[in-house]
Motif scaffolding. Structure first.
Motif, PDB file in Angstrom:
ATOM      1  N   LEU A 273       6.876   0.382   1.064  1.00 39.52           N
ATOM      2  CA  LEU A 273       6.559  -0.130  -0.267  1.00 39.52           C
ATOM      3  C   LEU A 273       5.173   0.271  -0.733  1.00 39.52           C
ATOM      4  CD1 LEU A 273       7.926  -3.768   0.170  1.00 39.52           C
ATOM      5  CD2 LEU A 273       9.102  -1.798  -0.854  1.00 39.52           C
ATOM      6  N   ALA A 274       4.213   0.305   0.190  1.00 39.42           N
ATOM      7  CA  ALA A 274       2.831   0.580  -0.213  1.00 39.42           C
ATOM      8  C   ALA A 274       2.056   1.161   0.961  1.00 39.42           C
ATOM      9  CB  ALA A 274       2.148  -0.683  -0.722  1.00 39.42           C
ATOM     10  N   LEU A 275       1.051   1.938   0.634  1.00 36.74           N
ATOM     11  CA  LEU A 275       0.137   2.509   1.616  1.00 36.74           C
ATOM     12  C   LEU A 275      -1.273   2.083   1.238  1.00 36.74           C
ATOM     13  CD1 LEU A 275       0.039   4.556   4.045  1.00 36.74           C
ATOM     14  CD2 LEU A 275      -0.560   6.281   2.355  1.00 36.74           C
ATOM     15  N   ASP A 276      -1.929   1.340   2.149  1.00 35.64           N
ATOM     16  CA  ASP A 276      -3.261   0.806   1.867  1.00 35.64           C
ATOM     17  C   ASP A 276      -3.315   0.054   0.543  1.00 35.64           C
ATOM     18  OD1 ASP A 276      -4.543   1.390   4.175  1.00 35.64           O
ATOM     19  OD2 ASP A 276      -5.870   2.924   3.355  1.00 35.64           O
TER      20      ASP A 276
ATOM     21  N   THR B 290      -6.867   5.164  10.102  1.00 37.27           N
ATOM     22  CA  THR B 290      -5.887   4.105  10.320  1.00 37.27           C
ATOM     23  C   THR B 290      -5.560   3.449   8.983  1.00 37.27           C
ATOM     24  OG1 THR B 290      -6.683   3.691  12.561  1.00 37.27           O
ATOM     25  CG2 THR B 290      -5.398   1.945  11.522  1.00 37.27           C
ATOM     26  N   LEU B 291      -4.267   3.384   8.673  1.00 35.64           N
ATOM     27  CA  LEU B 291      -3.819   2.876   7.387  1.00 35.64           C
ATOM     28  C   LEU B 291      -2.846   1.717   7.580  1.00 35.64           C
ATOM     29  CD1 LEU B 291      -2.968   6.306   5.701  1.00 35.64           C
ATOM     30  CD2 LEU B 291      -5.166   5.109   5.683  1.00 35.64           C
ATOM     31  N   ALA B 292      -2.771   0.850   6.573  1.00 36.72           N
ATOM     32  CA  ALA B 292      -1.799  -0.240   6.562  1.00 36.72           C
ATOM     33  C   ALA B 292      -0.623   0.163   5.688  1.00 36.72           C
ATOM     34  CB  ALA B 292      -2.435  -1.521   6.039  1.00 36.72           C
ATOM     35  N   VAL B 293       0.581   0.096   6.245  1.00 32.50           N
ATOM     36  CA  VAL B 293       1.792   0.429   5.509  1.00 32.50           C
ATOM     37  C   VAL B 293       2.602  -0.847   5.304  1.00 32.50           C
ATOM     38  CG1 VAL B 293       3.888   1.826   5.464  1.00 32.50           C
ATOM     39  CG2 VAL B 293       1.822   2.728   6.554  1.00 32.50           C
ATOM     40  N   ARG B 294       2.873  -1.196   4.038  1.00 33.18           N
ATOM     41  CA  ARG B 294       3.708  -2.354   3.738  1.00 33.18           C
ATOM     42  C   ARG B 294       5.169  -1.918   3.808  1.00 33.18           C
ATOM     43  NH1 ARG B 294       3.405  -7.537   1.563  1.00 33.18           N
ATOM     44  NH2 ARG B 294       1.468  -7.481   2.747  1.00 33.18           N
ATOM     45  N   VAL B 295       5.954  -2.632   4.623  1.00 30.64           N
ATOM     46  CA  VAL B 295       7.331  -2.250   4.917  1.00 30.64           C
ATOM     47  C   VAL B 295       8.265  -3.406   4.608  1.00 30.64           C
ATOM     48  CG1 VAL B 295       8.925  -1.599   6.772  1.00 30.64           C
ATOM     49  CG2 VAL B 295       6.629  -0.620   6.705  1.00 30.64           C
ATOM     50  N   LEU B 296       9.417  -3.089   4.028  1.00 27.50           N
ATOM     51  CA  LEU B 296      10.493  -4.066   3.869  1.00 27.50           C
ATOM     52  C   LEU B 296      11.495  -3.821   4.987  1.00 27.50           C
ATOM     53  CD1 LEU B 296      11.863  -6.295   2.137  1.00 27.50           C
ATOM     54  CD2 LEU B 296      13.039  -4.438   0.918  1.00 27.50           C
ATOM     55  N   ARG B 297      11.667  -4.836   5.839  1.00 29.32           N
ATOM     56  CA  ARG B 297      12.571  -4.707   6.991  1.00 29.32           C
ATOM     57  C   ARG B 297      13.392  -5.984   7.108  1.00 29.32           C
ATOM     58  NH1 ARG B 297       9.655  -3.455  12.462  1.00 29.32           N
ATOM     59  NH2 ARG B 297       9.566  -1.381  11.505  1.00 29.32           N
TER      60      ARG B 297
ATOM     61  N   GLY C 256      14.943  -7.590   4.887  1.00 26.11           N
ATOM     62  CA  GLY C 256      14.728  -8.506   3.771  1.00 26.11           C
ATOM     63  C   GLY C 256      13.362  -9.134   3.739  1.00 26.11           C
ATOM     64  N   GLN C 257      12.506  -8.829   4.722  1.00 26.55           N
ATOM     65  CA  GLN C 257      11.171  -9.403   4.752  1.00 26.55           C
ATOM     66  C   GLN C 257      10.125  -8.294   4.731  1.00 26.55           C
ATOM     67  OE1 GLN C 257      11.392 -11.918   8.331  1.00 26.55           O
ATOM     68  NE2 GLN C 257      11.264 -13.682   6.956  1.00 26.55           N
ATOM     69  N   GLU C 258       8.990  -8.588   4.083  1.00 24.97           N
ATOM     70  CA  GLU C 258       7.906  -7.623   4.035  1.00 24.97           C
ATOM     71  C   GLU C 258       6.928  -7.861   5.180  1.00 24.97           C
ATOM     72  OE1 GLU C 258       5.982  -7.266   0.276  1.00 24.97           O
ATOM     73  OE2 GLU C 258       7.857  -7.293  -0.863  1.00 24.97           O
ATOM     74  N   THR C 259       6.441  -6.767   5.740  1.00 28.30           N
ATOM     75  CA  THR C 259       5.474  -6.848   6.822  1.00 28.30           C
ATOM     76  C   THR C 259       4.540  -5.655   6.737  1.00 28.30           C
ATOM     77  OG1 THR C 259       5.202  -7.065   9.218  1.00 28.30           O
ATOM     78  CG2 THR C 259       6.931  -5.574   8.451  1.00 28.30           C
ATOM     79  N   ASP C 260       3.403  -5.722   7.402  1.00 26.76           N
ATOM     80  CA  ASP C 260       2.455  -4.618   7.446  1.00 26.76           C
ATOM     81  C   ASP C 260       2.503  -3.946   8.805  1.00 26.76           C
ATOM     82  OD1 ASP C 260       1.381  -4.789   4.851  1.00 26.76           O
ATOM     83  OD2 ASP C 260       0.109  -6.471   5.446  1.00 26.76           O
ATOM     84  N   VAL C 261       2.555  -2.636   8.796  1.00 26.37           N
ATOM     85  CA  VAL C 261       2.544  -1.837  10.017  1.00 26.37           C
ATOM     86  C   VAL C 261       1.283  -0.981  10.005  1.00 26.37           C
ATOM     87  CG1 VAL C 261       3.729  -0.062  11.356  1.00 26.37           C
ATOM     88  CG2 VAL C 261       5.044  -1.793  10.105  1.00 26.37           C
ATOM     89  N   THR C 262       0.554  -0.971  11.098  1.00 20.78           N
ATOM     90  CA  THR C 262      -0.667  -0.180  11.183  1.00 20.78           C
ATOM     91  C   THR C 262      -0.337   1.207  11.730  1.00 20.78           C
ATOM     92  OG1 THR C 262      -2.009  -2.154  11.596  1.00 20.78           O
ATOM     93  CG2 THR C 262      -2.974  -0.032  12.190  1.00 20.78           C
ATOM     94  N   VAL C 263      -0.780   2.231  11.010  1.00 22.38           N
ATOM     95  CA  VAL C 263      -0.468   3.613  11.367  1.00 22.38           C
ATOM     96  C   VAL C 263      -1.753   4.421  11.415  1.00 22.38           C
ATOM     97  CG1 VAL C 263       0.819   5.671  10.713  1.00 22.38           C
ATOM     98  CG2 VAL C 263       1.778   3.429  10.244  1.00 22.38           C
ATOM     99  N   THR C 264      -1.930   5.205  12.451  1.00 21.61           N
ATOM    100  CA  THR C 264      -3.064   6.129  12.522  1.00 21.61           C
ATOM    101  C   THR C 264      -2.547   7.526  12.200  1.00 21.61           C
ATOM    102  OG1 THR C 264      -4.120   4.797  14.242  1.00 21.61           O
ATOM    103  CG2 THR C 264      -4.891   7.059  13.963  1.00 21.61           C
ATOM    104  N   VAL C 265      -3.102   8.117  11.166  1.00 19.90           N
ATOM    105  CA  VAL C 265      -2.613   9.393  10.671  1.00 19.90           C
ATOM    106  C   VAL C 265      -2.797  10.482  11.721  1.00 19.90           C
ATOM    107  CG1 VAL C 265      -2.796  11.112   8.833  1.00 19.90           C
ATOM    108  CG2 VAL C 265      -3.206   8.692   8.344  1.00 19.90           C
ATOM    109  N   GLY C 266      -1.715  11.198  12.012  1.00 20.95           N
ATOM    110  CA  GLY C 266      -1.784  12.299  12.968  1.00 20.95           C
ATOM    111  C   GLY C 266      -2.375  13.539  12.349  1.00 20.95           C
ATOM    112  N   GLU C 267      -2.632  14.517  13.167  1.00 19.37           N
ATOM    113  CA  GLU C 267      -3.239  15.768  12.704  1.00 19.37           C
ATOM    114  C   GLU C 267      -2.425  16.956  13.134  1.00 19.37           C
ATOM    115  OE1 GLU C 267      -7.178  18.466  13.709  1.00 19.37           O
ATOM    116  OE2 GLU C 267      -7.354  16.267  13.772  1.00 19.37           O
ATOM    117  N   ARG C 268      -2.215  17.886  12.227  1.00 17.66           N
ATOM    118  CA  ARG C 268      -1.565  19.145  12.552  1.00 17.66           C
ATOM    119  C   ARG C 268      -2.628  20.209  12.713  1.00 17.66           C
ATOM    120  NH1 ARG C 268       3.813  18.794  12.301  1.00 17.66           N
ATOM    121  NH2 ARG C 268       4.829  17.570  10.702  1.00 17.66           N
TER     122      ARG C 268
END
Length: 356
Positions: A311-314, A335-342, A344-356
């Motif tokens: 749903l949202a990024l940061d 490190t970013l916060a990703v808002r996720v709908l899972r 039927g409920q919304e939650t925040d998942v913490t993600v560290t951006v990878g590098e290519r």
């Protein structure tokens, strides 16, 4: 009745802007002559695809010819940073933000001196999807040698770095903020790390009733998946499933510089399948359904699952896979916060951006 005095003032103002910007536009002799733009003392940005050697010559507005070396190249933006000995010039001033409809000047310095064409600001921001994704359309006629020059506003402020070689017949520009960020990374690291999530997504439109329900969910009450992640530039959908961020599950952004820049300019990020884009014409709530997660990717390490809806990024909504890609592309290691709908409920998942 025509007021020629007002027209004369506008003409003089544009000429002043051209002369102001022209001081910071140089000629780059490293293949066919093109332009370059001074972005810091001793540093010039130009197009990567025109440089046939890492040792070039720069000719300044006052006629000096100075030796320069290529500090780094970024295939995705087709930019190269030159380090110029003895340049002794400040950077061109950045625009305060050109508005749609403002007059713009494409300023170049080919072999025979300063050259300028006039255009309009056609959109306020570079599009995040479509054939011109991530690039500004300069709205001015291309001319030989303009590549690497400066797109400026009527005050001479930098709006973008020009490129006439990426899309035939169209003069494009890398937006100034992005170009300056690329220059900074090329100067310090010699390359631009590309952030990625390692997932494929497809837009989903919430019915009105579900919009209300999801909008009332409390993130504090929702279960939070464990694990942290890095990110990989997310994939757009392929036909009927998930397509990688730049055109296929295995496409990782490496390869021939000009070809990669052309893919970048044309929106080569996996769009084009049936129904691509979803119903997100500005009405209602749109999320990105995860349709594929690469094993061992940053997204997988963060606990993101197929079926999750991003749903949202940061804190900022994401409505299209290309938009998500743009938002993580130059944030490798963050490190970013990703808002996720899972479920039927919304939650925040913490993600560290990878590098290519």
């Amino acid at each position: 009745m025509t007021n020629f005095n007002d027209m004369s003032k506008i003409s003089e103002s544009l000429a002043d802007a051209a002369q102001t910007a022209g001081q910071y536009v140089v000629t780059v002799l490293g293949g066919r002559p093109v332009s370059g733009t001074v972005v810091a003392d001793g540093q010039v940005l130009t197009a990567a695809h025109v440089l046939h050697s890492d040792e070039v010559t720069v000719r300044t507005a006052d006629g000096r010819e100075l030796a320069a070396t290529v500090a780094g190249r970024d295939p995705a933006t087709d930019l190269a940073l030159l380090r110029v000995e003895g340049l002794n010039m400040p950077a061109i001033a950045a625009s305060n933000g050109a508005r749609v409809g403002e007059l713009l000047l494409a300023v170049g310095r080919p072999m025979h001196g300063l050259q300028v064409t006039l255009g309009l600001m056609e959109r306020a921001e570079a599009p995040q999807r479509g054939p011109m994704r991530g690039w500004l359309e300069a709205g001015a006629a291309p001319f030989r040698g303009v590549t690497g020059g400066a797109l400026v506003d009527a005050r001479g402020g930098l709006v973008g770095i020009l490129n006439a070689g990426i899309s035939r017949g169209t003069l494009l520009a890398v937006p100034a903020a992005r170009a300056l960020r690329v220059a900074e990374l090329l100067n310090t690291a010699g390359r631009v790390p590309r952030g990625y999530l390692g997932l494929a997504t497809q837009p989903v439109h919430f019915p009105e009733q579900q919009q209300a329900e999801t909008g009332n969910e409390s993130a504090a009450d929702a279960p939070k998946p464990e694990g942290k992640t890095e990110e990989r530039g997310e994939h757009g959908p392929r036909r009927g499933a998930g397509r990688s961020e730049r055109g296929g599950p295995m496409w990782d952004g490496r390869g021939d510089g000009r070809r990669e820049a052309m893919r970048e300019a044309r929106g080569w990020n996996g769009r084009g399948g049936p129904g691509w884009g979803g119903p997100h014409g500005g009405r209602g709530r749109v999320g990105l359904t995860v349709v594929q997660v690469e094993t061992g990717s940053p997204a997988a390490n963060a606990g993101l699952l197929v079926g999750d809806v991003l749903l949202a990024l940061d804190g900022q909504a994401v409505r299209h896979p290309g938009e998500l890609l743009e938002r993580v592309r130059e944030r490798a290691g963050e490190t970013l916060a990703v808002r996720v709908l899972r479920g039927g409920q919304e939650t925040d998942v913490t993600v560290t951006v990878g590098e290519r």
